[in-house]
Design an enzyme around this catalytic site. Structure first.
Site, PDB file in Angstrom:
ATOM      1  N   SER A 261     -36.646   9.632   3.477  1.00  0.00           N
ATOM      2  CA  SER A 261     -36.022  10.870   3.953  1.00  0.00           C
ATOM      3  C   SER A 261     -35.139  10.554   5.148  1.00  0.00           C
ATOM      4  O   SER A 261     -35.405   9.601   5.899  1.00  0.00           O
ATOM      5  CB  SER A 261     -37.097  11.885   4.357  1.00  0.00           C
ATOM      6  OG  SER A 261     -36.518  13.005   4.987  1.00  0.00           O
TER       7      SER A 261
ATOM      8  N   TYR B 199     -44.943  13.821   8.814  1.00  0.00           N
ATOM      9  CA  TYR B 199     -44.029  13.530   7.701  1.00  0.00           C
ATOM     10  C   TYR B 199     -42.947  12.552   8.136  1.00  0.00           C
ATOM     11  O   TYR B 199     -42.681  11.550   7.458  1.00  0.00           O
ATOM     12  CB  TYR B 199     -43.403  14.838   7.213  1.00  0.00           C
ATOM     13  CG  TYR B 199     -42.401  14.669   6.090  1.00  0.00           C
ATOM     14  CD1 TYR B 199     -42.824  14.463   4.781  1.00  0.00           C
ATOM     15  CD2 TYR B 199     -41.029  14.718   6.338  1.00  0.00           C
ATOM     16  CE1 TYR B 199     -41.913  14.319   3.742  1.00  0.00           C
ATOM     17  CE2 TYR B 199     -40.113  14.566   5.308  1.00  0.00           C
ATOM     18  CZ  TYR B 199     -40.558  14.369   4.021  1.00  0.00           C
ATOM     19  OH  TYR B 199     -39.649  14.224   3.006  1.00  0.00           O
TER      20      TYR B 199
END
Length: 732
Positions: A600, A613
């Site tokens: 990401s 995350y």
């Protein structure tokens, strides 16, 4: 008229003709119907094999007058799946005039240049501008004076055709119904010979073609169908009455391994074996281990019969001149000993094939093709068939299974003999066959490639599976939700078809896509995914991991210890275990592979509210770089870093979308449709980028395609960011 209660009862073929349905069809449609019925029963003809035809009266578009037209299965067609568009249509009168054209040529004769040149005249005979290429078998159908003709490759009649006493057996079994002719390569000369036989005896129903198959006829589609099935039934009854049962193929020498033991051996063996046969091009495997093939490979006579090669030309175009038989004792020898025998066997096979080519080649023969076996027979295990994709390997398995049944039948009633090697070569390297190969569409970019997509049940993973399948890859759709993975695989199979072959046992009988469950935080589950992939396709080339998790923190931005642990287990440890287990497979396989991890842009941007995350994705990025070093030079490892993919993403359920809209003070109504809310958030994110365009799952899939293809062959250890252009995420 016909119903299931009035159809003839047959034991060795399926009689499926339906008068009520047939009565609604035009003459040409009736041919398609008959062809589909014949092709649907593998005991009648093999996939892609055989020809059917019908002579009909059509209105000539040039003159407006009635004219006789030959409809015949076109080159490369398959009877089971054919539509009318798969049939060539030709003026029968023009085809007949070609006999005079040929008669004027000199020199001429079987396998002559003149005979081959006649194929070039078929397009000039096309009716109504039909573009379908006519088969080399066209003269067989044109020159026989019946309206409907079937040329089939049934195991039972090929067994008679491939027996040493073939001519005598034909007379004994069929009496005056059938004539016999020795082997003659399909073409105009065989058509002329069949014309002579047809005219010589009006009582004949057909001809057994020595070491080839059968051709028969009638005036009428149903009548021809009935003749075809009755002839096959009669041959099968004769053979079964003389079947040697436990003494078939000299009786059993070995026993099949238990399924679990066989599968473990194949898990170890197949990737290595795939590497051995894929020096020139990659192959996809099909495992066939049903009772028919197991009885053969485990028998005393298997080495002798396998060494003779196949008979029917349709068979060895796929199976090559003969298979590789490994004389391995499954009860006493281990996998390493099997590898040694296969290594020696493949080395000898390549030498034998080169010798076969050099002995039989002509000055104008095409260059020698790849010399590895496409069929391997292993006692205790079964057959391994190879092809350029799953469909072709299943056809190869099917054809050799048919060849085994032919040998069983021939040995039951007489002695099996194979086609002489020169005749086999002249089919395998026939210039007309070479031209047909060159006419085939170019392979898709990922044909021959086997790709596992983890997370394929939805979101980016599902889109990736569709994108790579469109490029020809065999796709293993894997997901924690096994039902979702299976649903994606079904979508792909519905789109691209299961393929034309019918070979394959268990999971190896699959089409170009399968769905499997996997928990990437469980090493045993990952290993089982790889094992099932290998049993289905023979190896693996690329793995794309799109599985991931985002656990929303509480209102204070805090994540619990358990949430941290779970986030790292899935986003980091899971990817590591996939790579670690796959590396063992790639080491055995010895072919270059790929891993693409999905990370990401959050890995590059420090921000509030997603600490677990973001940290896990940063770790995953560095894991990718470490793996690129660890697995080089055999495996390339790269990462895809998406951002703000809203539409279709499981990372943005309704509650998270609404929370984000509130966070950014974007107006919405509580009862708005979820997709409308997602579009609002996607548009907001798009406006923060340099390109001002919303990011989709298709954008991510395009990047994955680049990373697993040869277009990125020199790229490893890199992260490809697909975020529309977020300056704060620029790599530095």
């Amino acid at each position: 008229m016909s119903s299931s209660s009035t159809k003839p009862r047959m034991k060795y073929v399926n009689y499926e003709w339906d008068d009520a349905h047939a009565s609604k069809l035009s003459p040409a449609e009736l041919l398609v119907y008959r062809s589909n019925l014949l092709g649907s029963d593998q005991r009648i003809t093999n996939t892609g094999g055989g020809n059917t035809s019908a002579k009909t009266i059509e209105r000539d578009p040039l003159t407006g007058k009635d004219t006789e037209v030959l409809w015949v299965k076109g080159s490369g067609g398959d009877l089971r799946t054919s539509k009318l568009a798969n049939f060539a249509s030709l003026y029968q009168e023009k085809l007949l005039t070609l006999q005079a054209t040929y008669a004027a040529m000199n020199p001429k004769g079987p396998k002559s240049e003149a005979e081959d040149r006649m194929v070039g005249f078929y397009p000039h005979c096309a009716f109504n501008l039909n573009p379908r290429a006519a088969s080399i078998d066209t003269p067989l159908h044109s020159y026989i004076g019946a309206s409907d003709i079937d040329h089939m490759h049934p195991n039972s009649i090929i067994a008679i055709a491939a027996a040493k006493r073939s001519k005598e057996l034909t007379a004994e079994i069929f009496g005056g119904e059938m004539a016999w002719t020795p082997w003659l390569r399909p073409g105009l000369e065989l058509g002329l010979e069949l014309q002579r036989i047809f005219k010589s005896n009006p009582k004949l129903k057909g001809v057994v073609l020595g070491q080839h198959g059968v051709i028969n006829w009638a005036d009428g589609g149903k009548e021809c169908y009935d003749v075809t099935l009755n002839l096959i039934e009669k041959a099968a009854e004769y053979i079964e009455a003389r079947d040697k049962k436990d003494k078939t193929f000299g009786g059993a020498k070995y026993n099949s391994l238990p399924d679990a033991d066989r599968d473990e051996i194949l898990f170890e063996l197949l990737p290595w074996l795939r590497g051995q046969v894929s020096e020139e091009r990659r192959f996809v495997a099909t495992i066939h281990s049903d009772a028919t093939i197991s009885r053969f490979v485990n028998s005393n006579d298997a080495p002798r019969l396998a060494g003779l090669g196949t008979s029917c030309p349709d068979h060895f175009l796929r199976t090559k001149i003969k298979p590789l038989y490994a004389d391995w004792n499954p009860a006493k020898e281990n996998v390493e000993e099997l590898k040694q025998k296969l290594t020696a066997g493949m080395e000898q096979y390549r030498k034998d094939y080169a010798d076969y080519y050099n002995r039989c080649k002509h000055p104008n023969s095409p260059a020698m093709r790849q010399s590895n076996p496409t069929v391997m027979l292993i006692p205790g295990i079964g057959m391994i068939a190879w092809g350029k994709d799953k469909s072709e390997s299943r056809v190869t398995a099917e054809f050799y299974n048919c060849a085994v049944e032919v040998m069983r039948g021939a040995e039951a009633i007489d002695e099996y003999i194979a086609l002489p090697q020169q005749e086999a070569f002249d089919i395998e390297y026939w210039l007309l066959e070479e031209a047909k190969l060159k006419r085939m569409p170019a392979e898709k970019e990922l044909a021959q490639r086997i790709v596992i997509v983890i997370g394929a049940g939805n979101g980016i993973g599902k889109t990736v599976a569709h994108r790579l399948a469109r490029e020809g890859a065999q796709i293993i759709c894997a997901d924690l939700n096994g039902d979702a993975a299976t649903a994606t695989a079904k979508e792909l199979t519905d789109l691209y078809g299961v393929g034309i072959g019918v070979g394959g046992t268990g999971i190896s009988g699959s089409g170009p896509a399968i769905g499997l469950p996997v928990n990437i935080t469980d090493r045993a589950s990952v290993r089982e995914l790889l094992k099932q992939t290998i049993l289905a396709y023979g190896g693996v080339d690329s793995i794309v991991v799109t599985a991931g998790i985002f656990v929303p923190p509480d209102n204070t931005g805090h994540a619990t210890d358990e949430q941290w642990k779970r986030t790292f287990e899935i986003n980091v440890m899971g990817s590591y275990m996939v790579a670690d287990e796959a590396a063992k497979v790639w080491k055995r396989q010895g072919l270059r592979g790929n891993i693409v991890l999905t990370t990401s842009v959050n890995a590059f941007v420090s921000k509030k509210g997603s600490i677990a995350y973001d940290a896990s994705k940063a770790a995953a990025n560095h894991l990718m770089r470490e793996l690129a070093i660890e697995l080089a030079p055999l495996v390339r490892v790269n990462a895809l870093a998406p951002a703000t993919v809203i539409e279709g993403s499981t990372m943005f359920p309704r509650d998270r979308v609404m929370a984000s809209l509130k966070k950014y003070d974007i107006q919405f109504k509580e009862d708005e449709d979820t997709e409308a809310l997602r579009r609002k958030l996607a548009n907001f994110y798009a406006q923060r980028t340099l390109t001002k365009r919303a990011i989709t799952t298709e954008d991510q899939a395009e990047a994955v395609f680049f990373l697993v293809s040869e277009r990125s062959a020199k790229i490893t250890g890199q992260t490809i960011v697909v975020d529309g252009g977020l300056p704060e995420a620029f790599l530095r």
